[in-house]
Motif scaffolding. Structure first.
Motif, mmCIF file in Angstrom:
data_model
loop_
_atom_site.group_PDB
_atom_site.id
_atom_site.type_symbol
_atom_site.label_atom_id
_atom_site.label_comp_id
_atom_site.label_asym_id
_atom_site.label_seq_id
_atom_site.Cartn_x
_atom_site.Cartn_y
_atom_site.Cartn_z
ATOM 1 N N CYS A 11 -9.610 82.179 -24.677
ATOM 2 C CA CYS A 11 -9.340 83.521 -24.168
ATOM 3 C C CYS A 11 -8.093 84.077 -24.835
ATOM 4 O O CYS A 11 -7.032 83.442 -24.805
ATOM 5 N N LEU A 96 -14.103 83.955 -24.212
ATOM 6 C CA LEU A 96 -14.139 84.520 -22.857
ATOM 7 C C LEU A 96 -13.099 85.627 -22.777
ATOM 8 O O LEU A 96 -11.897 85.356 -22.860
ATOM 9 N N ASP A 100 -13.557 89.170 -18.015
ATOM 10 C CA ASP A 100 -14.931 88.726 -17.778
ATOM 11 C C ASP A 100 -14.925 87.426 -16.974
ATOM 12 O O ASP A 100 -13.878 86.892 -16.627
ATOM 13 N N SER A 168 -17.821 87.384 -24.629
ATOM 14 C CA SER A 168 -18.080 86.333 -23.640
ATOM 15 C C SER A 168 -19.498 85.773 -23.723
ATOM 16 O O SER A 168 -19.833 84.835 -22.982
ATOM 17 N N ALA A 214 -22.912 84.827 -18.350
ATOM 18 C CA ALA A 214 -21.571 85.340 -18.073
ATOM 19 C C ALA A 214 -21.673 86.791 -17.636
ATOM 20 O O ALA A 214 -22.704 87.446 -17.834
ATOM 21 N N TYR A 216 -19.925 90.630 -17.907
ATOM 22 C CA TYR A 216 -19.119 91.496 -18.766
ATOM 23 C C TYR A 216 -18.625 92.669 -17.936
ATOM 24 O O TYR A 216 -19.418 93.439 -17.406
#
Length: 345
Positions: A11, A96, A100, A168, A214, A216
């Motif tokens: 990240c 990531l 998110d 992500s 995931a 968003y």
């Protein structure tokens, strides 16, 4: 030295303190244990350092051991990714975004897929779009075109076209990601993930999954829409496109990329001459008609829409372009939800 991990969750964050706890909690809640989390704070000026410190202080010791946090001077997303990659050990690196969140079973599914298909240099999956507060919108991105799947290297040489989700939804095999650093996009504060997914499609086969793994988040602070709705932002976007395509020797092929052609046409409608507008319109229509990621129906609808914008002319184009951007990003649905929510309060 610690043994390499199966996965790194990487990240790069800048001034997203409001969402960091949710992001980091989703990373640490995976039901697969062989992973680490690397967070690069790209010189945030908000409460990011304090939030990260607090979240980690509350985590069990064995969880804290998996997390590496480094604060750097602000250098942009590309530089932050490069630094994070250097700090990482994972065989695969999962991006990531700091606003998110991952679904709990993401890494377990990726472990299965990457063992089943070790030749894939990048694995992608769709993303569920959530609003600023985290409420689901019912949108799954990418919305229109199907994601790239398989060995797209010959296709990239033909038209530099691939379709990928946001950061992500991207996972890179370590050796493939290493080939893309140092990156030529350090002068741009945006879209480092777009450079990485473009490069991965040039370097190795890719695998696209059908299941979102995931969320968003679309929020008012997002920069994409603001950039795309201004002449200055579009110029910067075109510069980015040229740098990325040129880095991989695909400058000529990029003229046939329908996404790139769309941005060139929009820029011409904002501030180009009549001759330039016609030239970019012709290039866009050809690129849309030959795009392998669009269905015949999509090609017809898009071709008709761009013809409508040309006939409407430069004065009416900004409103049509904004309508298009809001629909293709999903902002129209988020705005409608916010309206309904306000009406019921």
């Amino acid at each position: 030295m610690a043994s390499p991990r199966r996965f790194t969750i990487l990240c790069a964050t800048y001034n997203q303190a409001d969402y960091l706890e949710e992001m980091l909690s989703s990373a640490l809640a995976q039901d697969f244990e062989d992973f680490e989390v690397v967070v690069v704070d790209d010189g945030s000026t908000d409460a990011t350092p304090e939030v990260l410190q607090r979240v980690l202080a509350q985590a069990p010791a064995d969880v804290r051991e998996r997390v590496v946090v480094e604060r750097t001077a602000n250098g942009g997303q590309t530089a932050a990714y490069e630094r994070g990659f250097a700090l990482s050990s994972g065989e695969y690196v999962c991006l990531l975004d700091s606003d998110d969140r991952f679904h709990p079973g993401k890494l377990r599914e990726l472990d299965r897929v990457t063992r089943e298909d070790p030749g894939a240099g990048m694995v992608m999956h769709p993303l569920c779009v959530i609003g600023p507060t985290g409420a689901p919108t019912g949108i799954v991105r990418p919305q229109g075109a199907a994601m790239t799947n398989g060995d797209a290297r010959a296709q990239m040489r033909r038209n530099a076209r691939h379709v990928a989700p946001g950061a992500s939804g991207l996972v890179f095999r370590r050796d493939v990601m290493a080939q893309m650093f140092p990156a030529p996009t350090k002068g741009f504060p945006f879209a480092a993930d777009a450079y990485l997914s473009f490069g991965a499609a040039c370097l190795a086969p890719v695998r696209a999954l059908s299941t979102p793994l995931a969320d968003y988040r679309m929020q008012p602070g997002g920069q994409y829409l603001r950039r795309m709705l201004s002449p200055e932002g579009l110029r910067r976007q075109l510069e980015f496109q040229e740098v990325v395509a040129g880095h991989f020797g695909l400058g000529e092929a990029a003229r046939r990329n329908s996404l790139f052609a769309r941005n060139r046409y929009a820029s011409a409608m904002y501030e180009g001459t009549g001759r330039r507008r016609l030239r970019e319109f012709r290039d866009l229509e050809v690129a849309v008609l030959t795009d392998p990621f669009f269905s015949p129906r999509q090609k017809a609808l898009l071709g008709g829409f761009w013809l409508t914008t040309l006939v409407a002319g430069p004065r009416r184009f900004p409103a049509l372009w904004e309508w298009f951007q809001r629909r293709q990003t999903g902002w129209h649905r988020i705005a409608a939800q916010a309206e309904r929510s306000g009406a019921t309060q």
